[in-house]
Every structure is written in structure tokens, then in C-alpha cells.
Scaffold this motif. Structure first.
Motif, PDB file in Angstrom:
ATOM      1  N   MET A  34      19.703  16.748  -2.856  1.00  0.00           N
ATOM      2  CA  MET A  34      20.399  16.842  -1.577  1.00  0.00           C
ATOM      3  C   MET A  34      19.560  17.692  -0.634  1.00  0.00           C
ATOM      4  O   MET A  34      18.944  18.660  -1.049  1.00  0.00           O
ATOM      5  CB  MET A  34      21.776  17.485  -1.759  1.00  0.00           C
ATOM      6  CG  MET A  34      22.698  16.738  -2.705  1.00  0.00           C
ATOM      7  SD  MET A  34      23.214  15.134  -2.095  1.00  0.00           S
ATOM      8  CE  MET A  34      24.217  15.616  -0.706  1.00  0.00           C
ATOM      9  N   GLY A  43      22.900  18.112   3.153  1.00  0.00           N
ATOM     10  CA  GLY A  43      24.060  17.249   3.181  1.00  0.00           C
ATOM     11  C   GLY A  43      23.796  15.772   3.048  1.00  0.00           C
ATOM     12  O   GLY A  43      24.717  14.980   3.073  1.00  0.00           O
ATOM     13  N   ARG A  44      22.531  15.376   2.888  1.00  0.00           N
ATOM     14  CA  ARG A  44      22.279  13.958   2.658  1.00  0.00           C
ATOM     15  C   ARG A  44      21.427  13.812   1.404  1.00  0.00           C
ATOM     16  O   ARG A  44      20.746  14.749   0.991  1.00  0.00           O
ATOM     17  CB  ARG A  44      21.611  13.307   3.852  1.00  0.00           C
ATOM     18  CG  ARG A  44      20.201  13.720   4.124  1.00  0.00           C
ATOM     19  CD  ARG A  44      19.623  12.944   5.317  1.00  0.00           C
ATOM     20  NE  ARG A  44      18.277  13.368   5.602  1.00  0.00           N
ATOM     21  CZ  ARG A  44      17.176  12.895   5.027  1.00  0.00           C
ATOM     22  NH1 ARG A  44      17.281  11.951   4.096  1.00  0.00           N
ATOM     23  NH2 ARG A  44      15.984  13.340   5.342  1.00  0.00           N
ATOM     24  N   VAL A  45      21.482  12.631   0.812  1.00  0.00           N
ATOM     25  CA  VAL A  45      20.698  12.371  -0.386  1.00  0.00           C
ATOM     26  C   VAL A  45      19.258  12.094   0.046  1.00  0.00           C
ATOM     27  O   VAL A  45      18.992  11.144   0.786  1.00  0.00           O
ATOM     28  CB  VAL A  45      21.272  11.180  -1.186  1.00  0.00           C
ATOM     29  CG1 VAL A  45      20.382  10.853  -2.375  1.00  0.00           C
ATOM     30  CG2 VAL A  45      22.692  11.485  -1.645  1.00  0.00           C
TER      31      VAL A  45
END
Length: 72
Positions: A34, A43-45
Motif C-alpha cells: 500500500m 491508501g492505494r495498492v
């Protein structure tokens, strides 16, 4: 610790570990990175898959650590 987690997995359990230790990540079946940073910068992959697959993602900070560890 790694052996205990593998034993739990082999008994049919799902084991989720949030970890920054390279050896622990190398032993994982699946890694989810992450990011790209911490807190509001994350907050994002960024990358996911086997440790080798994550290591192949240039944008992944975790991948960089895994690349270094895989080439030791």
C-alpha cells in the motif's frame, strides 16, 4: 515466527500479517504493498502478488527492499 505462521496456514487458516521485515515478506504467499507513502500519502495498492512479483514493480518501495533481499 515464520514457521508458526506457515503451520497456521497449513492447518487451513487465513493468516494476515502487517509487517515490514524483509524476511517475513519473502516468506509470504502474497504481498500487498500500500502506498505510495504513509498516512494521507498512501491508501492505494502499489503492487500485489508473490514477493517476486512485487519486487518487479519499479514504483513499489516494498519492491525495492524485496529486490535487494532477493539478490543477496
Amino acid at each position: 515466527m515464520i514457521q508458526v505462521l506457515k503451520q497456521l496456514r497449513d492447518m487451513g487458516n487465513t493468516v494476515l500479517v502487517i509487517e515490514h521485515d524483509v524476511e517475513m515478506m519473502r516468506a509470504a504467499d502474497h504481498v500487498i504493498d500500500m502506498g505510495p507513502g504513509a498516512g494521507s500519502f498512501g491508501g492505494r495498492v502499489v503492487a500485489e502478488g508473490t514477493p517476486e512479483a512485487v519486487a518487479a514493480v519499479a514504483a513499489s518501495h516494498t519492491g525495492r527492499f524485496l529486490r535487494e533481499a532477493l539478490h543477496r
